[in-house]
Design a protein around this motif. Structure first.
Motif, PDB file in Angstrom:
ATOM      1  N   LEU A 149      36.359  18.613  -3.804  1.00  0.00           N
ATOM      2  CA  LEU A 149      37.375  18.223  -2.824  1.00  0.00           C
ATOM      3  C   LEU A 149      38.706  18.914  -3.118  1.00  0.00           C
ATOM      4  O   LEU A 149      39.360  19.458  -2.222  1.00  0.00           O
ATOM      5  CB  LEU A 149      37.532  16.698  -2.866  1.00  0.00           C
ATOM      6  CG  LEU A 149      38.481  16.091  -1.861  1.00  0.00           C
ATOM      7  CD1 LEU A 149      38.077  16.440  -0.445  1.00  0.00           C
ATOM      8  CD2 LEU A 149      38.523  14.571  -2.033  1.00  0.00           C
ATOM      9  N   LEU A 150      39.106  18.908  -4.382  1.00  0.00           N
ATOM     10  CA  LEU A 150      40.386  19.532  -4.711  1.00  0.00           C
ATOM     11  C   LEU A 150      40.352  21.035  -4.441  1.00  0.00           C
ATOM     12  O   LEU A 150      41.288  21.598  -3.863  1.00  0.00           O
ATOM     13  CB  LEU A 150      40.748  19.265  -6.181  1.00  0.00           C
ATOM     14  CG  LEU A 150      42.085  19.867  -6.624  1.00  0.00           C
ATOM     15  CD1 LEU A 150      43.226  19.369  -5.754  1.00  0.00           C
ATOM     16  CD2 LEU A 150      42.379  19.543  -8.085  1.00  0.00           C
ATOM     17  N   LEU A 151      39.268  21.688  -4.821  1.00  0.00           N
ATOM     18  CA  LEU A 151      39.199  23.139  -4.617  1.00  0.00           C
ATOM     19  C   LEU A 151      39.199  23.473  -3.121  1.00  0.00           C
ATOM     20  O   LEU A 151      39.880  24.396  -2.681  1.00  0.00           O
ATOM     21  CB  LEU A 151      37.958  23.713  -5.306  1.00  0.00           C
ATOM     22  CG  LEU A 151      38.010  23.656  -6.847  1.00  0.00           C
ATOM     23  CD1 LEU A 151      36.725  24.192  -7.454  1.00  0.00           C
ATOM     24  CD2 LEU A 151      39.223  24.460  -7.380  1.00  0.00           C
ATOM     25  N   LEU A 152      38.441  22.698  -2.345  1.00  0.00           N
ATOM     26  CA  LEU A 152      38.461  22.913  -0.898  1.00  0.00           C
ATOM     27  C   LEU A 152      39.860  22.699  -0.330  1.00  0.00           C
ATOM     28  O   LEU A 152      40.336  23.461   0.511  1.00  0.00           O
ATOM     29  CB  LEU A 152      37.497  21.945  -0.219  1.00  0.00           C
ATOM     30  CG  LEU A 152      36.104  22.472   0.075  1.00  0.00           C
ATOM     31  CD1 LEU A 152      35.232  21.351   0.621  1.00  0.00           C
ATOM     32  CD2 LEU A 152      36.180  23.605   1.107  1.00  0.00           C
ATOM     33  N   GLY A 153      40.495  21.642  -0.810  1.00  0.00           N
ATOM     34  CA  GLY A 153      41.851  21.345  -0.331  1.00  0.00           C
ATOM     35  C   GLY A 153      42.809  22.476  -0.657  1.00  0.00           C
ATOM     36  O   GLY A 153      43.648  22.864   0.160  1.00  0.00           O
ATOM     37  N   VAL A 154      42.713  23.000  -1.867  1.00  0.00           N
ATOM     38  CA  VAL A 154      43.565  24.137  -2.242  1.00  0.00           C
ATOM     39  C   VAL A 154      43.307  25.308  -1.302  1.00  0.00           C
ATOM     40  O   VAL A 154      44.236  25.931  -0.782  1.00  0.00           O
ATOM     41  CB  VAL A 154      43.292  24.556  -3.699  1.00  0.00           C
ATOM     42  CG1 VAL A 154      43.930  25.906  -3.987  1.00  0.00           C
ATOM     43  CG2 VAL A 154      43.824  23.507  -4.667  1.00  0.00           C
ATOM     44  N   LEU A 240      47.094  18.233  -5.299  1.00  0.00           N
ATOM     45  CA  LEU A 240      47.325  19.435  -4.501  1.00  0.00           C
ATOM     46  C   LEU A 240      48.823  19.667  -4.293  1.00  0.00           C
ATOM     47  O   LEU A 240      49.311  20.793  -4.444  1.00  0.00           O
ATOM     48  CB  LEU A 240      46.627  19.281  -3.141  1.00  0.00           C
ATOM     49  CG  LEU A 240      46.979  20.324  -2.092  1.00  0.00           C
ATOM     50  CD1 LEU A 240      46.572  21.713  -2.549  1.00  0.00           C
ATOM     51  CD2 LEU A 240      46.293  20.011  -0.758  1.00  0.00           C
ATOM     52  N   HIS A 241      49.522  18.606  -3.947  1.00  0.00           N
ATOM     53  CA  HIS A 241      50.961  18.748  -3.692  1.00  0.00           C
ATOM     54  C   HIS A 241      51.696  19.349  -4.896  1.00  0.00           C
ATOM     55  O   HIS A 241      52.511  20.254  -4.755  1.00  0.00           O
ATOM     56  CB  HIS A 241      51.545  17.382  -3.330  1.00  0.00           C
ATOM     57  CG  HIS A 241      53.026  17.345  -3.361  1.00  0.00           C
ATOM     58  ND1 HIS A 241      53.808  18.135  -2.538  1.00  0.00           N
ATOM     59  CD2 HIS A 241      53.906  16.646  -4.130  1.00  0.00           C
ATOM     60  CE1 HIS A 241      55.089  17.910  -2.797  1.00  0.00           C
ATOM     61  NE2 HIS A 241      55.171  17.020  -3.740  1.00  0.00           N
ATOM     62  N   TYR A 242      51.417  18.829  -6.088  1.00  0.00           N
ATOM     63  CA  TYR A 242      52.149  19.328  -7.251  1.00  0.00           C
ATOM     64  C   TYR A 242      51.675  20.711  -7.678  1.00  0.00           C
ATOM     65  O   TYR A 242      52.464  21.539  -8.119  1.00  0.00           O
ATOM     66  CB  TYR A 242      52.064  18.332  -8.403  1.00  0.00           C
ATOM     67  CG  TYR A 242      52.919  17.112  -8.138  1.00  0.00           C
ATOM     68  CD1 TYR A 242      54.297  17.237  -7.971  1.00  0.00           C
ATOM     69  CD2 TYR A 242      52.359  15.855  -8.017  1.00  0.00           C
ATOM     70  CE1 TYR A 242      55.089  16.142  -7.704  1.00  0.00           C
ATOM     71  CE2 TYR A 242      53.148  14.741  -7.756  1.00  0.00           C
ATOM     72  CZ  TYR A 242      54.512  14.896  -7.601  1.00  0.00           C
ATOM     73  OH  TYR A 242      55.298  13.809  -7.326  1.00  0.00           O
ATOM     74  N   LEU A 243      50.386  20.974  -7.563  1.00  0.00           N
ATOM     75  CA  LEU A 243      49.890  22.320  -7.874  1.00  0.00           C
ATOM     76  C   LEU A 243      50.542  23.362  -6.962  1.00  0.00           C
ATOM     77  O   LEU A 243      50.898  24.461  -7.392  1.00  0.00           O
ATOM     78  CB  LEU A 243      48.376  22.383  -7.691  1.00  0.00           C
ATOM     79  CG  LEU A 243      47.540  21.854  -8.848  1.00  0.00           C
ATOM     80  CD1 LEU A 243      46.077  21.802  -8.452  1.00  0.00           C
ATOM     81  CD2 LEU A 243      47.731  22.758 -10.079  1.00  0.00           C
ATOM     82  N   ASP A 244      50.655  22.995  -5.707  1.00  0.00           N
ATOM     83  CA  ASP A 244      51.257  23.896  -4.725  1.00  0.00           C
ATOM     84  C   ASP A 244      52.712  24.195  -5.094  1.00  0.00           C
ATOM     85  O   ASP A 244      53.149  25.351  -5.138  1.00  0.00           O
ATOM     86  CB  ASP A 244      51.178  23.238  -3.341  1.00  0.00           C
ATOM     87  CG  ASP A 244      51.682  24.143  -2.247  1.00  0.00           C
ATOM     88  OD1 ASP A 244      51.661  25.375  -2.407  1.00  0.00           O
ATOM     89  OD2 ASP A 244      52.087  23.617  -1.189  1.00  0.00           O
ATOM     90  N   ASN A 245      53.459  23.149  -5.396  1.00  0.00           N
ATOM     91  CA  ASN A 245      54.863  23.340  -5.743  1.00  0.00           C
ATOM     92  C   ASN A 245      55.033  24.078  -7.051  1.00  0.00           C
ATOM     93  O   ASN A 245      55.939  24.899  -7.192  1.00  0.00           O
ATOM     94  CB  ASN A 245      55.565  21.988  -5.810  1.00  0.00           C
ATOM     95  CG  ASN A 245      56.199  21.634  -4.485  1.00  0.00           C
ATOM     96  OD1 ASN A 245      57.312  22.057  -4.205  1.00  0.00           O
ATOM     97  ND2 ASN A 245      55.473  20.920  -3.636  1.00  0.00           N
ATOM     98  N   LEU A 246      54.188  23.730  -8.006  1.00  0.00           N
ATOM     99  CA  LEU A 246      54.262  24.416  -9.294  1.00  0.00           C
ATOM    100  C   LEU A 246      54.120  25.923  -9.089  1.00  0.00           C
ATOM    101  O   LEU A 246      54.939  26.719  -9.560  1.00  0.00           O
ATOM    102  CB  LEU A 246      53.143  23.888 -10.200  1.00  0.00           C
ATOM    103  CG  LEU A 246      53.010  24.529 -11.580  1.00  0.00           C
ATOM    104  CD1 LEU A 246      54.245  24.278 -12.408  1.00  0.00           C
ATOM    105  CD2 LEU A 246      51.778  23.986 -12.306  1.00  0.00           C
ATOM    106  N   ASP A 247      53.098  26.317  -8.362  1.00  0.00           N
ATOM    107  CA  ASP A 247      52.849  27.740  -8.173  1.00  0.00           C
ATOM    108  C   ASP A 247      53.967  28.399  -7.367  1.00  0.00           C
ATOM    109  O   ASP A 247      54.469  29.470  -7.710  1.00  0.00           O
ATOM    110  CB  ASP A 247      51.510  27.959  -7.468  1.00  0.00           C
ATOM    111  CG  ASP A 247      51.097  29.420  -7.509  1.00  0.00           C
ATOM    112  OD1 ASP A 247      50.760  29.885  -8.615  1.00  0.00           O
ATOM    113  OD2 ASP A 247      51.140  30.091  -6.467  1.00  0.00           O
TER     114      ASP A 247
END
Lengths: 290, 290, 290, 290, 290, 290
Positions: A149-154, A240-247
């Motif tokens: 789910l997380l990978l698809l969401g990313v 997802l939200h934090y991974l997105d912002n981090l990157d």
């Protein structure tokens, strides 16, 4: 909005050339009389199944195929011993979104933004690939997160950007991008793909999965003020939200610091979008091992 | 606020028992007449150096020591051939913060909060260790980030919580915690340690490093409204902020969902601190491989 | 971070010249044989006490000294009747922060800001002195406020600005100022002084007082959005916040109005930092006695 | 909204009893045949003037009167030597707002709020008197502030509360208080008084003064979010805002701490209106003289 | 602030020319000996009544008059058969605010703003007339709304703008406009008119009505951040707020789009006051009938 | 997500019963031999056309039909003179969304919310119908607004609520409602309908129209904080936003006031969702005609 008509298996006829997606059924690796290997496999969609054959195929390709995989097939339909069969020139294993070449072309050319992070041709792809890698590395630390789910969401979270942005010559927003935005466009694209998958398999796309993916797309900005109509409400959505912002933010900070050629001050100019100046520092080598 | 007086090398005298930190100088692995291995090494601080000997030491320990390491030493000072030397019972390699046993004890017992994430004995340590692991895995993806700086920042960002919270019986805030807060306490603790290191080595703690670490501590909440007096202004500070939230929020979401035993609804009750309800879902197994 | 080493009483030796701070013990005003007055007093620190003598001293100075005062002493150590004593050239009663001449020099030169209120050399001192005077006048109206605490808080609230700002040539922010800010710097400076006092007296600095002072420094901006990590939570902290704003804002308003030479309009230009225009009025004399 | 009809001087007639406000003209202190002192003075309004006499008056009262003062006069109109004159029983010097006894009664009984600061009968008066005293003490420190204007503004800023609140039995808000609020009510009351003064003197109320006073009333909450439709834009308006908050908040903090009888914790319960807890401390005597 | 003195009926005297407002009492349409129609009617104010006669009057005018109407009367007072009567030249039915010609002149010339919506001479009138028409059309759909109250509120909500803005040559804000604002000015103007009506009729202006109107004026910006000191708390007040914004914003959007002559992009430039760009679209004709 | 398969005209076969939607082509009103009227008309979709006949049809129905209308047809396919024709039992003119009976049933039963305005069965329909009527009345005042676009937008803005809310027994949110929200659901429903229309007519749905409708749905909450991912950027979108709020808020205010049976106070209790109390007033009849 008009995708070319799909060729269902029940409609195939002798002699036609084909470039279509099907599901893999049973498979066998065989040798012909000359000892050359070929793959014999069953292809399916919701309307039926057909035998297919790929000459001169290697073992690697064979092993990479699993029942239920989506495969892009190119070849010719032929009548053989009273039944139609497919003689393949090419066979490629794909994810559902990769079915759409136009999408792929755009996805690999779009920037992630027109000013902020990853604002260059291919920037969106770089952003997503980096996030996929990051998620892959972090997932073992968070075993309760649903990996798929997380990978698809990313993968999906920013797909709407291929239509939100225009990047043929100058970067800009499309009318659709400004009026509707990549969150809502992304959900629409996901829905279309879910319809296609459902169409192909003859089974409804899993409803719970669809909801969770839609939710991850609409909530990934994390708060109302940044344009998300919903707050993240699942573990994968908040991750997802934090991974997105981090990157995105690390990319922006590093870029702004590196591109600043002013050596008089150790600070970048005030950045309107970040609402702050960044510290470039003086002499950087400052290793320290406690 | 009163740390017991340090024993400098120039003040050591014959016969005293010692439990102190020094820096490693030259080292040798030797065998005595019976063929037993022992470590011979020079220990230093800003006041001088002294020879030390650890009997019956293994090769592994020997290899793990490097010049400049901080080591906790326990043993006895003895006059030997006209000079003082140290006969060691124990030798442990440490980072600077680990010098302080009281701190270590608290750090490994403190929760990370009294209500939110990691609110249990040892929660702070678990939070920090998980973040260190996460940072370690992500750092190769962000080669422009200063690895040592980020890891140190992760280690330090919440140290103030060992004094902000009380956790002997009931979890709560200390007066200091409420009046000053763990960000400012953390900077104070960092400053004390920097003084100690400087005291020990006789050299000033690197000023640029100290500033960047202080900055990471005070800015790690990411915005004014969450109590940071400064916004993150370095790549490592912004990375720390998102890593911290990622770990804390995923932990909170998963815990709130798992601890909710109500099976009538697929939603948790409204969480005041998260300002939302969380989606528990219906039947969870929903794997899907595109 | 390196303050010159203090001369403790137990370390004094015959003949050395001294410029150090001690605590006042017992005192006597005596006359020598010629009838000239001199002060005989005991000086103390945590390591012991020593007799001191100041020749040709007046009654006023004598009366101004009280047991427990900090005094800056300059003079020479002499052996007299088998014991060391101090022959003073100069004796000055001080508060703890005044021990540090470098601080004093900066404190009296720093501006209070680089753009807003009191943005000139000496501006910080003027701001603080005015606030001290204001607090002194208001305190009788608020008898429940702790007088000493409020005055100390006023004195300390902006000390961090001597390191936050650079004011040698052009006014600007130091790196430390931007990365950490004068609130956290101020707490660090307070802590250092508390250590020094504790070092001198041999007693711990009163913990409750230290907490309340730290709290006043970190909370004096009054709200998160203005960069305070804590809201004022004591009567003295809230009083400090409003006294500070009263002085700063009245100063800014008056200055902006007076410096505006444009006589065409009765309004100043829009001020970005105040987010408003100010009313200069037309003909100002408008006395009215109801 | 209906004030009883004013008795103008030109309408007075022999024998009528009078309780009215006039302006003081020329004055004399005289002795009658028995040597008793009496005051002879001219009273004026815009319609004319009349002689008045107060028997048995002292020198103190005489000295306190100045030309142009408003005086509340009680007495009887009499024909004397062919002209009307006023024989006074009572003469009181007043400010313009004190003309209105109903207002005075309310003003001295109203609380300053129903929950927050000065929430008791007479609280409004205490708040205003304390602020007047505070302003009086601070004004010498801010010589550019218009003394009369600030004092008038302090006096007027909350007058609307006598109609915003109901305080006969239970404290509460009046309908007018909730629908319109004390800021707008206060301006209305000021306007009425300005009309009365103008009516009495025959001259328009100074327009610039009226504007500045209206502005101080509507802006004294300091920001939009606290219900001020205008931000303070004059030095006196900003000073009023902070003086008001200083007095109100210190009062609230001290009261909340003193009224909290819970000795188990050193903190008050969370205050909804202050959005924080307050620190009561442990053992309070903590004097310290640096 | 000084309106010319009103001529009350009890003060009228033979021969004087009159231009004043009275209330209509009984009325009759009569024919004189030549058969010409004239109107005979009673005029009243709080001081009494007087007979009046308008020669050569038509039936239409007669029918338009009702007891209790305010009428502007111009004519001459004459003694007739032992009593005063009024011979009218002109008779005009008015609403209370229309009594004031100076107001009317300003109201029909003022813009509604200096930059935003209806920023042209007569813009305020156009805005109000459009809103009156809109309210009139919508009221049947909301039968619980008090029709008269809403229409009055619409008429009054922006009257303060005739004094807030200056529009003789260049558009701008008056000092009063900036210091006090059109909301509070509007309430002041309403209060004055209420006094005049009360003065004329001899009865107090209905208190509940006055409160609701004041409330509609002060709350019509809808939220604190837009400068309303009170939130709308009656159905008519909330309706007024949205009607006002509907009219103003549609006007602004249409104007900004129409005035943008740039044909390269389908978007207007970023508007600071709207905080957005507007979509001009491409080729507009896009009718569609589902 | 699975709509039953559409019957295209080219697929019809003799004898089948039909309940399908087609487009109206040419039409004629004819009389049979008995003189009874019947309608003869051509029905079309993208695959072809077919003749249809409705016996015993009235003139009214005939006149209501226009070329290009969508009509729901029920009847039987019959071979007649060598060609298929349709003998109709029923013919109903519809808009595109009305094609879907399931939608219609839900749309007429859904509430507009679970707590706030129109929270009852059928509330959504009442809200939309009232807004359509309001828009219809206001449109002549705003001639620059696109009438069809605004009415369509009104009709569509809340359609997502039929899936966001559950209203079979207790009112509540569906999982989809909480995770995705009625704005995004509404766009999805619009997209599906647009596909169906396009499918039926064989022409792409007008892209500009679709964008503007999507934009109106996603922006109708008017600001980010209320969950709109986009601000209104067209005149019709801003008009929709205010019409929606006008209707919803007036409904809520009136309901809250009417349902409050407490006669002790003239105020409703504090409403959490409105963040205010409402004024019920005292005795309501307060007509006044200026």
């Amino acid at each position: 909005m008009t995708t070319p008509k799909r060729r269902f298996i029940e409609d195939l006829s002798d002699g036609e050339n084909l470039d279509e997606v099907y599901l893999v059924g049973e498979k066998q690796l065989r040798a012909n009389r000359q000892g050359n290997l070929y793959i014999q496999l069953q292809l399916r969609d919701r309307t039926g199944s057909i035998d297919a054959r790929l000459w001169n195929a290697g073992e690697n390709l064979f092993r990479s195929l699993h029942e239920g995989d989506f495969v892009q097939t190119r070849g010719k339909v032929q009548l053989f011993q009273g039944a139609l069969q497919l003689v393949l020139n090419n066979l490629e294993r794909i994810g559902c979104f990769l079915m759409d070449e136009a999408f792929l072309r755009n996805f690999s050319r779009a920037p992630a933004g027109i000013r902020n992070h990853h604002a260059f041709v291919g920037g969106l792809l770089e952003h997503v690939v980096n996030m996929l890698e990051a998620a892959d590395r972090l997932l073992p630390l968070y075993p309760k997160l649903d990996r798929d789910l997380l990978l698809l969401g990313v993968f999906l979270h920013d797909i709407g950007k291929v239509r939100e942005l225009s990047y043929d010559r100058v970067f800009g927003y499309t009318d659709e991008g400004q009026l509707v935005g990549h969150l809502v466009i992304g959900v629409e694209m996901l829905n279309e793909k879910a319809h296609q998958v459902s169409d192909l398999t003859g089974e409804p796309f899993p409803r719970d999965l669809l909801l969770r993916l839609q939710h991850m797309i609409v909530s990934h900005h994390g708060s109302y003020e940044f344009g998300s109509p919903k707050l993240p409400m699942t573990p994968e959505a908040i991750a997802l939200h934090y991974l997105d912002n981090l990157d995105a933010k690390v990319h922006t900070f590093v870029r702004d610091i590196e591109e600043d050629r002013n050596s008089v001050t150790s600070w970048t100019p005030f950045s309107q979008s970040l609402q702050r100046r960044l510290f470039k520092g003086n002499q950087l080598p400052m290793t320290y091992d406690p």
